[in-house]
Design a protein around this motif. Structure first.
Motif, PDB file in Angstrom:
ATOM      1  N   ALA A  92      46.430  33.477  31.514  1.00 26.53           N
ATOM      2  CA  ALA A  92      45.865  34.832  31.626  1.00 26.53           C
ATOM      3  C   ALA A  92      45.482  35.132  33.074  1.00 26.53           C
ATOM      4  O   ALA A  92      45.744  36.231  33.575  1.00 26.53           O
ATOM      5  CB  ALA A  92      44.652  34.979  30.712  1.00 26.53           C
ATOM      6  N   VAL A  93      44.894  34.167  33.750  1.00 31.36           N
ATOM      7  CA  VAL A  93      44.528  34.364  35.155  1.00 31.36           C
ATOM      8  C   VAL A  93      45.778  34.503  36.015  1.00 31.36           C
ATOM      9  O   VAL A  93      45.832  35.358  36.908  1.00 31.36           O
ATOM     10  CB  VAL A  93      43.632  33.203  35.655  1.00 31.36           C
ATOM     11  CG1 VAL A  93      43.445  33.257  37.164  1.00 31.36           C
ATOM     12  CG2 VAL A  93      42.282  33.232  34.950  1.00 31.36           C
ATOM     13  N   ASP A 150      47.063  38.074  35.116  1.00 31.76           N
ATOM     14  CA  ASP A 150      46.208  39.222  35.407  1.00 31.76           C
ATOM     15  C   ASP A 150      45.487  39.153  36.747  1.00 31.76           C
ATOM     16  O   ASP A 150      44.943  40.152  37.201  1.00 31.76           O
ATOM     17  CB  ASP A 150      45.139  39.377  34.313  1.00 31.76           C
ATOM     18  CG  ASP A 150      45.740  39.496  32.928  1.00 31.76           C
ATOM     19  OD1 ASP A 150      46.904  39.935  32.803  1.00 31.76           O
ATOM     20  OD2 ASP A 150      45.035  39.150  31.961  1.00 31.76           O
ATOM     21  N   THR A 207      40.463  38.522  39.332  1.00 30.93           N
ATOM     22  CA  THR A 207      39.421  39.527  39.145  1.00 30.93           C
ATOM     23  C   THR A 207      39.898  40.649  38.229  1.00 30.93           C
ATOM     24  O   THR A 207      41.106  40.831  38.014  1.00 30.93           O
ATOM     25  CB  THR A 207      38.998  40.141  40.498  1.00 30.93           C
ATOM     26  OG1 THR A 207      40.142  40.737  41.114  1.00 30.93           O
ATOM     27  CG2 THR A 207      38.413  39.078  41.427  1.00 30.93           C
ATOM     28  N   ILE A 208      38.919  41.380  37.687  1.00 33.03           N
ATOM     29  CA  ILE A 208      39.202  42.574  36.887  1.00 33.03           C
ATOM     30  C   ILE A 208      38.322  43.704  37.415  1.00 33.03           C
ATOM     31  O   ILE A 208      37.287  43.458  38.039  1.00 33.03           O
ATOM     32  CB  ILE A 208      38.914  42.341  35.385  1.00 33.03           C
ATOM     33  CG1 ILE A 208      37.455  41.953  35.159  1.00 33.03           C
ATOM     34  CG2 ILE A 208      39.861  41.295  34.814  1.00 33.03           C
ATOM     35  CD1 ILE A 208      37.020  41.968  33.711  1.00 33.03           C
ATOM     36  N   GLU A 209      38.746  44.904  37.169  1.00 36.97           N
ATOM     37  CA  GLU A 209      37.939  46.068  37.530  1.00 36.97           C
ATOM     38  C   GLU A 209      37.133  46.489  36.321  1.00 36.97           C
ATOM     39  O   GLU A 209      37.663  46.628  35.222  1.00 36.97           O
ATOM     40  CB  GLU A 209      38.830  47.219  38.014  1.00 36.97           C
ATOM     41  CG  GLU A 209      39.523  46.951  39.333  1.00 36.97           C
ATOM     42  CD  GLU A 209      38.569  46.630  40.467  1.00 36.97           C
ATOM     43  OE1 GLU A 209      37.488  47.263  40.561  1.00 36.97           O
ATOM     44  OE2 GLU A 209      38.897  45.738  41.263  1.00 36.97           O
ATOM     45  N   THR A 212      34.306  45.166  40.849  1.00 42.27           N
ATOM     46  CA  THR A 212      35.223  44.049  40.698  1.00 42.27           C
ATOM     47  C   THR A 212      34.451  42.818  40.218  1.00 42.27           C
ATOM     48  O   THR A 212      33.449  42.432  40.800  1.00 42.27           O
ATOM     49  CB  THR A 212      35.913  43.740  42.041  1.00 42.27           C
ATOM     50  OG1 THR A 212      36.602  44.917  42.477  1.00 42.27           O
ATOM     51  CG2 THR A 212      36.906  42.614  41.893  1.00 42.27           C
ATOM     52  N   HIS A 232      37.600  37.495  36.504  1.00 43.40           N
ATOM     53  CA  HIS A 232      38.280  37.581  35.215  1.00 43.40           C
ATOM     54  C   HIS A 232      37.573  36.638  34.243  1.00 43.40           C
ATOM     55  O   HIS A 232      37.280  35.482  34.597  1.00 43.40           O
ATOM     56  CB  HIS A 232      39.746  37.166  35.391  1.00 43.40           C
ATOM     57  CG  HIS A 232      40.623  37.519  34.238  1.00 43.40           C
ATOM     58  ND1 HIS A 232      40.442  37.004  32.973  1.00 43.40           N
ATOM     59  CD2 HIS A 232      41.713  38.325  34.163  1.00 43.40           C
ATOM     60  CE1 HIS A 232      41.361  37.471  32.163  1.00 43.40           C
ATOM     61  NE2 HIS A 232      42.153  38.278  32.872  1.00 43.40           N
TER      62      HIS A 232
END
Length: 151
Positions: A89-90, A93, A96-98, A103, A106
């Motif tokens: 998944a990292v 994706d 980091t995610i927003e 930010t 993840h």
């Protein structure tokens, strides 16, 4: 950190003579469990079942497994499966995610980290870490370790 006692079979593999550990002490063989590999639980995830199939032959060859080890081995295999899924998944994706707050890391980063720690802890119980493998390799020769000034 407390040390976990090694199974008698591992201590004997590291030992210097029949029935003795590396320090020359007699090793109590422990209970007379049948040393046959456990059957894989049918509820293992696909990835955990693949890991079970990967590690079982080597552990069986060393006669380390008994049917009662099924839960511990299943926990190791599922920790591996979680680690792999979170790592993928990292990779897919990013780290980091927003979010509304900005930010953030993840969530899979923390999941992979926790699963990795759990996996390493279970793996050590079965001699599946590099350090425990090296200890087995040195002990299987039944000769003193040349790097040990006391041996």
């Amino acid at each position: 950190m407390s040390r976990t006692a090694e199974p008698a079979k591992l201590r004997l593999l590291k030992g210097r003579s029949d029935g003795k550990d590396a320090a020359g002490r007699a090793v109590n063989p422990g209970p007379a469990f049948k040393r046959i590999p456990p059957a894989a639980p049918d509820w293992l995830s696909e990835e955990a079942a693949a890991e079970w199939d990967r590690v079982l032959p080597g552990l069986s060859r060393l006669e380390l497994l008994k049917p009662e080890d099924r839960a511990a081995l299943a926990a190791y295999c599922e920790a591996w499966a979680t680690f792999r899924e979170a790592t993928e998944a990292v990779q897919r994706d990013g780290l980091t995610i927003e979010a509304k707050q900005g930010t953030l890391a993840h969530p899979a980063v923390g999941i992979a980290r926790a699963a990795g720690r759990e996996m390493r802890a279970w793996a050590a119980h079965f001699g599946l870490t590099p350090s425990t493998e090296q200890a087995l390799a040195r002990g299987s020769e039944n000769e003193p370790d040349p790097d040990n000034p006391f041996g």
